[in-house]
Design a protein around this motif. Structure first.
Motif, PDB file in Angstrom:
ATOM      1  N   SER A 155      69.693  52.121  42.232  1.00 36.18           N
ATOM      2  CA  SER A 155      69.308  51.855  43.606  1.00 36.18           C
ATOM      3  C   SER A 155      70.529  51.349  44.367  1.00 36.18           C
ATOM      4  O   SER A 155      71.462  50.795  43.783  1.00 36.18           O
ATOM      5  CB  SER A 155      68.200  50.789  43.638  1.00 36.18           C
ATOM      6  OG  SER A 155      67.892  50.425  44.963  1.00 36.18           O
ATOM      7  N   VAL A 157      70.798  48.815  46.240  1.00 42.63           N
ATOM      8  CA  VAL A 157      70.484  47.469  46.715  1.00 42.63           C
ATOM      9  C   VAL A 157      71.735  46.647  46.998  1.00 42.63           C
ATOM     10  O   VAL A 157      71.748  45.811  47.908  1.00 42.63           O
ATOM     11  CB  VAL A 157      69.586  46.727  45.701  1.00 42.63           C
ATOM     12  CG1 VAL A 157      68.198  47.330  45.658  1.00 42.63           C
ATOM     13  CG2 VAL A 157      70.203  46.735  44.305  1.00 42.63           C
ATOM     14  N   ALA A 179      62.620  48.122  44.622  1.00 43.92           N
ATOM     15  CA  ALA A 179      63.722  48.200  45.576  1.00 43.92           C
ATOM     16  C   ALA A 179      63.232  47.858  46.976  1.00 43.92           C
ATOM     17  O   ALA A 179      63.906  47.133  47.731  1.00 43.92           O
ATOM     18  CB  ALA A 179      64.331  49.596  45.546  1.00 43.92           C
ATOM     19  N   TYR A 183      64.651  44.962  49.531  1.00 41.16           N
ATOM     20  CA  TYR A 183      65.115  45.230  50.892  1.00 41.16           C
ATOM     21  C   TYR A 183      64.365  44.347  51.901  1.00 41.16           C
ATOM     22  O   TYR A 183      64.967  43.737  52.790  1.00 41.16           O
ATOM     23  CB  TYR A 183      64.898  46.703  51.265  1.00 41.16           C
ATOM     24  CG  TYR A 183      65.671  47.691  50.430  1.00 41.16           C
ATOM     25  CD1 TYR A 183      66.969  47.428  50.008  1.00 41.16           C
ATOM     26  CD2 TYR A 183      65.092  48.909  50.066  1.00 41.16           C
ATOM     27  CE1 TYR A 183      67.675  48.350  49.252  1.00 41.16           C
ATOM     28  CE2 TYR A 183      65.790  49.833  49.301  1.00 41.16           C
ATOM     29  CZ  TYR A 183      67.083  49.542  48.894  1.00 41.16           C
ATOM     30  OH  TYR A 183      67.782  50.445  48.138  1.00 41.16           O
TER      31      TYR A 183
END
Length: 713
Positions: A155, A157, A179, A183
């Motif tokens: 991901s 992130v 994820a 966020y």
């Protein structure tokens, strides 16, 4: 605890706080699945050793690459497996042979695809277990620690980081949802450090990670997402650890399971469902069940203050009467009280603003534009004199309005200095920079006033959970308790089983002739009820198999024959044991007790009021079995019709202690018969002023459902 969920600190430390990592299937392209963890970990400032594994390249993203994990010069703490599914089994075996301590498998194509994939997944998990290597996945998107600079995920992130590492930790069975949680947490100001996705959970599951977070000194709040619980005992043990550590758990649970409601046609089964049983789990362990990601992060955000209301009394101050009403409504919906302000306090508030609403909510109206000082004066007075536990204020856009901005901020600085431990929430519209100034005062800020209230209610719930501590231990059942049989039994048999477990039942006599029925009536010494006794006829009233309030010889003798004839006509093949002569119980409050055996979470006890409350309103609550008297009392307090038990319209209060004791005993009986029991229905269970008693009961054994017994259809 040790038997169900051993301490996880050491084995998960190597996963989340590794000193050395290998990325098998590493790519030189930072946008690819095998390239992202390399790029993110480098960008994150990881201080440990990174070993990219790629047989086709001498270097990956500027780092020396190795042809195979067997060529890496040390046994790494964590290896990422980002290779095609067909290569995973061999790769994991090589990792195990090299002494790798933990593995994250990105690759998909295993149990989620069917039986063949499940078999391969089981072999992979067995290889890891035999070597002592911990495993996340397959079919996950990884794990990371912001503070360690380790981003074992594909991901993106790391690129979305806005906040320094904090004490909120995330665990998600779904990678994409995990994820999304991260966020949104970053955008909401929820500082997060540790993050794990579990995927197919061939080894490490959500429960184990919750337990790890509960034991981790740098975690204070846990956000969790799950699609189901595979091991009830592990999850209960994990949540118990979090409760003991006074760490809020905020969880989203999605997905449905068949709890056998169609197979066992009882009130309990029809009212139970996946949500109802999971709600029971969450209530029992003080978990806040969120129904959206926004709600989850808002509650986690509120937890960051560390200020938990020590009660449920809410004081509301607002510049809008309509918003104040909405906040008051939401408070009541979420179990908070909105008490009227004391009369003396109301007079002082009227002295500040003669036209204000001062009962609660306190509506300071648009006069705040002319008298901004009343904001602080009103809140200060409320904190000092209202006796409330939490304070929510709606200010619209006043905190960023020209001429009010600096004054508002100074007002809350002064309030926080005077009342440093008071839980406060603000609902307002302002820029992130202005909001940050209020957050620095340990005051939560919410655009939506409803969410401000909901978050404060969650904090109150957590406080109550932490204060009550460990649950009371349920009492053992009496000696010689009957177990659930392998076949259906009549009401007489069901009552005998429940009575052996200490659950009070009516005085009954099973009779085989009219003469025996009359004799039984004389023995009971008062009005009686006649019922058909048959294991094949569970719903007796549907065939006219119940006659009530009989109190003379002729009525009982004739009633005996009537009931037998009706049963034989309705179900000629039914096994008829006779007619049950039961004492007639009058008065009291009718309730319903039950048990349903959930495929994932095991036996759960149901409680609700009888009649329209259960038939139409479905006013019931559940708890996982077993539980003690204190938990039973909390169940009783949750139903909307609770006041019925306190006595209404001149009726005396019901014996709630006897009711709670019956619920607890039923829970212990259900837990001890978990492998044999499908459902129990005790309906009605009448609670009298000085006792409680079961008037009817149905026990459905698991064996009869598996065998397709038509009586439970």
């Amino acid at each position: 605890m040790a038997d169900v969920l051993p301490s996880t600190s050491a084995s998960l430390d190597v996963l989340l706080k590794p000193q050395s990592v290998a990325i098998i299937g590493a790519s030189d392209d930072a946008s690819r699945i095998g390239g992202r963890p390399v790029a993110s970990t480098i960008a994150g400032g990881f201080k440990g050793r990174i070993y990219p594994v790629n047989p086709k390249r001498p270097t990956v993203q500027g780092l020396k690459a190795y042809p195979s994990i067997t060529d890496v010069p040390e046994a790494v703490d964590c290896a990422i497996v980002a290779v095609p599914a067909s290569l995973v089994e061999k790769t994991v075996a090589d990792c195990a042979a090299m002494g790798t301590k933990s593995t994250i498998i990105f690759s998909s194509g295993f149990a989620e695809l069917g039986a063949e994939g499940a078999e391969t997944q089981q072999r992979i998990a067995a290889a890891a277990q035999n070597s002592g290597m911990r495993l996340i996945g397959p079919n996950c998107i990884g794990a990371f620690s912001v503070s360690a600079g380790w981003f074992g995920t594909f991901s993106s992130v790391q690129a979305s980081l806005r906040l320094a590492p904090g004490k909120t930790a995330i665990i998600s069975q779904s990678g994409a949802y995990g994820a999304h949680m991260f966020y949104m947490a970053q955008r909401r100001g929820v500082a997060t450090d540790l993050w794990v996705t579990t995927g197919n959970e061939s080894d490490i599951d959500v429960a184990e990670v919750i337990a790890y977070y509960a034991e981790h000194q740098d975690v204070s709040t846990i956000m969790a997402y799950t699609e189901g619980v595979k091991d009830r005992d592990r999850m209960c043990a994990a949540l118990d650890l979090a409760r003991a550590a006074k760490k809020p758990v905020i969880m989203i649970k999605v997905g449905d399971t068949d709890v056998g409601a169609e197979a066992a046609a009882t009130h309990t089964a029809s009212l139970a469902g996946d949500d109802a049983i999971y709600d029971a789990l969450f209530k029992q362990y003080g978990v806040y069940r969120a129904h959206s990601c926004q709600e989850m992060v808002d509650v986690a955000y509120a937890c960051q203050t560390g200020l938990f209301p020590k009660g449920r009394k809410m004081a509301i101050q607002t510049v809008s009467g309509g918003i104040g009403i909405q906040m008051a409504d939401e408070s009541v919906k979420n179990g908070l009280e909105v008490p009227a302000m004391p009369e003396a306090l109301q007079q002082k508030l009227l002295g500040l603003i003669p036209y204000a609403g001062v009962r609660n909510p306190i509506d300071i109206t648009g006069q705040v534009l002319n008298q901004p000082e009343v904001i602080g004066q009103g809140i200060d007075l409320s904190i000092r004199e209202s006796g409330c536990d939490a304070y929510a204020t709606y200010l619209a856009s006043a905190p960023q309005a020209p001429g009010l901005k600096d004054f508002c901020l100074q007002t809350f600085k002064d309030l926080r200095e005077k009342h440093p431990e008071t839980p406060m929430a603000l609902s307002m519209i302002a820029t992130p920079e202005i909001i940050a100034d209020y957050e620095a005062l340990n005051i939560g800020c919410f655009e939506d006033p409803v969410m401000a209230i909901r978050a404060m209610a969650a904090l109150s719930q957590f406080y109550e959970t932490f204060e009550r501590g460990q649950p009371d231990t349920p009492s053992a059942l009496p000696a010689g308790v009957s177990e659930v049989p392998d076949r259906l039994v009549s009401e007489a048999g069901a009552k005998a089983i429940l009575a052996s477990a200490g659950i009070p039942v009516t005085r009954d006599v099973l009779t085989e002739s009219a003469e025996e029925a009359v004799k039984a009536w004389h023995g009971i010494g008062g009005p009686v009820v006649l019922k058909i006794a048959s294991p094949d006829i569970l719903h007796k009233t549907e065939i006219g198999g119940v006659l009530i309030d009989l109190n003379d010889e002729q009525a009982i003798a004739e009633g005996f024959e009537v009931i037998l004839n009706r049963a034989r006509e309705a179900q000629p093949d039914a096994t008829i044991e006779g007619v049950l002569v039961c004492e007639m119980v009058s008065g009291g409050v009718e309730t319903v007790l039950g048990v349903t055996n959930d495929p994932a979470l095991g036996p759960a006890v149901m409680f609700g009021l009888g009649g329209v409350f259960v038939e139409v309103m479905k006013d019931v609550t559940f708890r996982l079995a077993p539980f003690g008297i204190d938990e039973a009392h909390r169940m009783i307090g949750e139903i909307k019709g609770r006041a019925m038990l306190d006595g209404v319209r001149g009726a005396p209060p019901a014996d709630v202690k006897a009711l709670a004791q019956a619920l607890s005993r039923l829970s212990v009986f259900a837990a001890e018969n978990a492998d044999r029991l499908e459902t129990i229905d005790i309906n009605p269970f009448v609670v009298l002023p000085d006792s409680a008693v079961a008037l009817d009961a149905v026990i459905v054994p698991k064996a009869t459902v598996l065998a397709g017994d038509p009586a439970v259809r």
